[in-house]
Structure formats: structure tokens, C-alpha cells
Design a protein around this motif. Structure first.
Motif, PDB file in Angstrom:
ATOM      1  N   GLU A 273      51.526  44.384  20.819  1.00 32.15           N
ATOM      2  CA  GLU A 273      50.790  45.484  20.202  1.00 32.15           C
ATOM      3  C   GLU A 273      49.314  45.140  20.002  1.00 32.15           C
ATOM      4  OE1 GLU A 273      53.689  44.230  18.975  1.00 32.15           O
ATOM      5  OE2 GLU A 273      55.022  45.874  19.487  1.00 32.15           O
ATOM      6  N   ASN A 274      49.005  43.861  19.803  1.00 25.91           N
ATOM      7  CA  ASN A 274      47.620  43.445  19.606  1.00 25.91           C
ATOM      8  C   ASN A 274      46.803  43.507  20.891  1.00 25.91           C
ATOM      9  OD1 ASN A 274      48.074  42.903  16.913  1.00 25.91           O
ATOM     10  ND2 ASN A 274      48.505  40.752  17.262  1.00 25.91           N
ATOM     11  N   TRP A 275      47.459  43.590  22.018  1.00 20.88           N
ATOM     12  CA  TRP A 275      46.770  43.525  23.306  1.00 20.88           C
ATOM     13  C   TRP A 275      46.982  44.772  24.158  1.00 20.88           C
ATOM     14  CZ3 TRP A 275      43.607  39.557  23.059  1.00 20.88           C
ATOM     15  CH2 TRP A 275      43.943  38.498  22.211  1.00 20.88           C
ATOM     16  N   GLU A 276      47.758  45.736  23.683  1.00 23.42           N
ATOM     17  CA  GLU A 276      48.073  46.934  24.485  1.00 23.42           C
ATOM     18  C   GLU A 276      46.834  47.673  24.956  1.00 23.42           C
ATOM     19  OE1 GLU A 276      52.308  48.907  23.527  1.00 23.42           O
ATOM     20  OE2 GLU A 276      50.861  48.999  21.884  1.00 23.42           O
ATOM     21  N   TRP A 277      45.768  47.652  24.176  1.00 18.56           N
ATOM     22  CA  TRP A 277      44.561  48.363  24.560  1.00 18.56           C
ATOM     23  C   TRP A 277      44.079  47.924  25.940  1.00 18.56           C
ATOM     24  CZ3 TRP A 277      40.305  45.298  25.431  1.00 18.56           C
ATOM     25  CH2 TRP A 277      40.270  44.048  24.824  1.00 18.56           C
ATOM     26  N   GLN A 278      44.327  46.679  26.327  1.00 22.81           N
ATOM     27  CA  GLN A 278      43.863  46.175  27.621  1.00 22.81           C
ATOM     28  C   GLN A 278      44.509  46.916  28.798  1.00 22.81           C
ATOM     29  OE1 GLN A 278      44.324  41.925  27.705  1.00 22.81           O
ATOM     30  NE2 GLN A 278      42.784  41.628  26.119  1.00 22.81           N
ATOM     31  N   ASP A 279      45.706  47.474  28.578  1.00 23.92           N
ATOM     32  CA  ASP A 279      46.362  48.236  29.647  1.00 23.92           C
ATOM     33  C   ASP A 279      45.579  49.483  30.031  1.00 23.92           C
ATOM     34  OD1 ASP A 279      48.470  46.436  29.712  1.00 23.92           O
ATOM     35  OD2 ASP A 279      49.751  47.643  28.410  1.00 23.92           O
ATOM     36  N   HIS A 280      44.707  49.940  29.142  1.00 25.80           N
ATOM     37  CA  HIS A 280      43.945  51.167  29.369  1.00 25.80           C
ATOM     38  C   HIS A 280      42.491  50.890  29.741  1.00 25.80           C
ATOM     39  CE1 HIS A 280      47.442  53.148  27.751  1.00 25.80           C
ATOM     40  NE2 HIS A 280      47.381  52.348  26.706  1.00 25.80           N
ATOM     41  N   ALA A 281      42.136  49.635  29.872  1.00 27.94           N
ATOM     42  CA  ALA A 281      40.748  49.252  30.138  1.00 27.94           C
ATOM     43  C   ALA A 281      40.306  49.662  31.538  1.00 27.94           C
ATOM     44  CB  ALA A 281      40.587  47.748  29.963  1.00 27.94           C
ATOM     45  N   ALA A 282      39.088  50.128  31.652  1.00 23.69           N
ATOM     46  CA  ALA A 282      38.522  50.509  32.945  1.00 23.69           C
ATOM     47  C   ALA A 282      38.407  49.300  33.870  1.00 23.69           C
ATOM     48  CB  ALA A 282      37.151  51.155  32.742  1.00 23.69           C
ATOM     49  N   CYS A 283      38.357  48.099  33.310  1.00 21.17           N
ATOM     50  CA  CYS A 283      38.171  46.887  34.112  1.00 21.17           C
ATOM     51  C   CYS A 283      39.478  46.195  34.497  1.00 21.17           C
ATOM     52  CB  CYS A 283      37.295  45.899  33.344  1.00 21.17           C
ATOM     53  SG  CYS A 283      38.070  45.294  31.819  1.00 21.17           S
TER      54      CYS A 283
ATOM     55  N   LYS B 118      28.165  46.575  32.161  1.00 21.99           N
ATOM     56  CA  LYS B 118      27.979  47.496  31.040  1.00 21.99           C
ATOM     57  C   LYS B 118      28.164  48.947  31.474  1.00 21.99           C
ATOM     58  CE  LYS B 118      24.857  46.259  27.883  1.00 21.99           C
ATOM     59  NZ  LYS B 118      23.630  45.741  27.248  1.00 21.99           N
ATOM     60  N   SER B 119      27.786  49.266  32.718  1.00 29.59           N
ATOM     61  CA  SER B 119      27.973  50.644  33.186  1.00 29.59           C
ATOM     62  C   SER B 119      29.464  50.959  33.311  1.00 29.59           C
ATOM     63  CB  SER B 119      27.245  50.897  34.509  1.00 29.59           C
ATOM     64  OG  SER B 119      27.825  50.185  35.564  1.00 29.59           O
ATOM     65  N   LEU B 120      30.268  50.001  33.755  1.00 31.25           N
ATOM     66  CA  LEU B 120      31.720  50.214  33.798  1.00 31.25           C
ATOM     67  C   LEU B 120      32.262  50.342  32.376  1.00 31.25           C
ATOM     68  CD1 LEU B 120      34.316  50.484  35.419  1.00 31.25           C
ATOM     69  CD2 LEU B 120      34.510  48.001  35.371  1.00 31.25           C
ATOM     70  N   CYS B 121      31.791  49.505  31.481  1.00 24.24           N
ATOM     71  CA  CYS B 121      32.223  49.590  30.080  1.00 24.24           C
ATOM     72  C   CYS B 121      31.906  50.967  29.493  1.00 24.24           C
ATOM     73  CB  CYS B 121      31.536  48.520  29.238  1.00 24.24           C
ATOM     74  SG  CYS B 121      32.038  46.824  29.618  1.00 24.24           S
ATOM     75  N   GLY B 122      30.806  51.555  29.937  1.00 19.63           N
ATOM     76  CA  GLY B 122      30.416  52.871  29.441  1.00 19.63           C
ATOM     77  C   GLY B 122      31.412  53.958  29.782  1.00 19.63           C
ATOM     78  N   THR B 123      32.268  53.723  30.772  1.00 19.13           N
ATOM     79  CA  THR B 123      33.288  54.702  31.171  1.00 19.13           C
ATOM     80  C   THR B 123      34.653  54.396  30.556  1.00 19.13           C
ATOM     81  OG1 THR B 123      34.097  53.495  33.119  1.00 19.13           O
ATOM     82  CG2 THR B 123      32.147  54.898  33.427  1.00 19.13           C
ATOM     83  N   CYS B 124      34.739  53.321  29.804  1.00 13.44           N
ATOM     84  CA  CYS B 124      36.034  52.793  29.370  1.00 13.44           C
ATOM     85  C   CYS B 124      36.558  53.470  28.099  1.00 13.44           C
ATOM     86  CB  CYS B 124      35.915  51.292  29.139  1.00 13.44           C
ATOM     87  SG  CYS B 124      37.500  50.516  28.788  1.00 13.44           S
ATOM     88  N   PRO B 125      37.820  53.911  28.127  1.00 12.43           N
ATOM     89  CA  PRO B 125      38.402  54.562  26.948  1.00 12.43           C
ATOM     90  C   PRO B 125      38.719  53.596  25.803  1.00 12.43           C
ATOM     91  CG  PRO B 125      40.056  54.373  28.663  1.00 12.43           C
ATOM     92  CD  PRO B 125      38.750  53.908  29.262  1.00 12.43           C
ATOM     93  N   VAL B 126      38.709  52.291  26.067  1.00 18.16           N
ATOM     94  CA  VAL B 126      39.005  51.317  25.002  1.00 18.16           C
ATOM     95  C   VAL B 126      37.818  50.388  24.746  1.00 18.16           C
ATOM     96  CG1 VAL B 126      41.519  51.415  25.280  1.00 18.16           C
ATOM     97  CG2 VAL B 126      40.186  49.777  26.636  1.00 18.16           C
ATOM     98  N   ARG B 127      36.633  50.883  25.007  1.00 15.96           N
ATOM     99  CA  ARG B 127      35.422  50.085  24.818  1.00 15.96           C
ATOM    100  C   ARG B 127      35.322  49.555  23.379  1.00 15.96           C
ATOM    101  NH1 ARG B 127      29.213  52.026  25.926  1.00 15.96           N
ATOM    102  NH2 ARG B 127      28.281  50.072  25.273  1.00 15.96           N
ATOM    103  N   ARG B 128      35.574  50.404  22.407  1.00 21.21           N
ATOM    104  CA  ARG B 128      35.466  49.994  20.995  1.00 21.21           C
ATOM    105  C   ARG B 128      36.434  48.858  20.696  1.00 21.21           C
ATOM    106  NH1 ARG B 128      38.465  51.249  16.856  1.00 21.21           N
ATOM    107  NH2 ARG B 128      39.397  53.017  17.899  1.00 21.21           N
TER     108      ARG B 128
END
Length: 103
Positions: free
Chosen positions: A23-33, A60-70
Motif C-alpha cells: 500500500e505504501n508503494w501502490e502509487w508507483q503503479d500509476h506513475a507516468a515513468c 520534469k516535463s514527463l513528471c508534469g504529466t504524471c497523475p502521482v507527481r505529488r
């Protein structure tokens, strides 16, 4: 769906890192990278100047499109990531926050 940790997975996190619960790492499954070469986010030892700046801008431009950037940025700041671009923040940009934590 819950995934089981792989055989031999760490059961206790090193000090300062979140516990190794999926659960602490699930956000990575949604990362743009998630399917991008990590070299985009981490400088080669000899990388300097314009080349480093250009690579960081691409990351950083890829990060700008990422739904889990925060979540990614919070992770980097929370565990004191010293290298790479995380959540659109370079290591130099994180440095003041990391030094503030150590005092």
C-alpha cells in the motif's frame, strides 16, 4: 486486487523509509515513468552543465504529466532521496528541504 510480495521480500524497512507494505508503494503503479528508462531521472557521474540541465528538463516535463507527481515528490522529501528527479523536483531543488530536516 492485492499482490503478494515476492519471495525473499524485505519485511522490515531500513530506518527512515516507509515500511515495505504494498500500500505504501501502490502509487508507483500509476506513475507516468513506470516504463521509462530510469537514466532519464538520474545523472551519470560525469554529467554536467547543459547536458544535465536538458535531461532534467525532459524528466520534469514527463513528471508534469504524471497523475502521482505529488506522491512521488512527497516520497522523495520524506525519505531524503539524494539523487535524481522525483515528482518533478531535482536533487538540487530538494537539497534545502533535506538540509532543513537534518538540523
Amino acid at each position: 486486487m492485492r499482490r503478494k510480495p515476492p519471495a525473499g521480500a524485505v519485511t522490515k524497512a531500513p530506518e527512515g523509509l516507509p515500511s515495505p507494505l504494498i500500500e505504501n508503494w501502490e502509487w508507483q503503479d500509476h506513475a507516468a515513468c513506470r516504463d521509462v528508462n530510469p537514466d532519464l531521472f538520474f545523472a551519470a557521474e560525469s554529467e554536467r552543465g547543459l547536458r544535465k540541465h536538458a535531461r532534467e528538463l525532459l524528466a520534469k516535463s514527463l513528471c508534469g504529466t504524471c497523475p502521482v507527481r505529488r506522491e512521488c515528490a512527497e516520497h522523495a522529501l520524506g525519505v531524503g532521496e539524494m539523487y535524481g528527479v522525483w515528482g518533478g523536483i531535482t536533487e538540487e531543488e530538494r537539497e534545502p528541504a533535506l538540509h532543513g530536516r537534518r538540523h
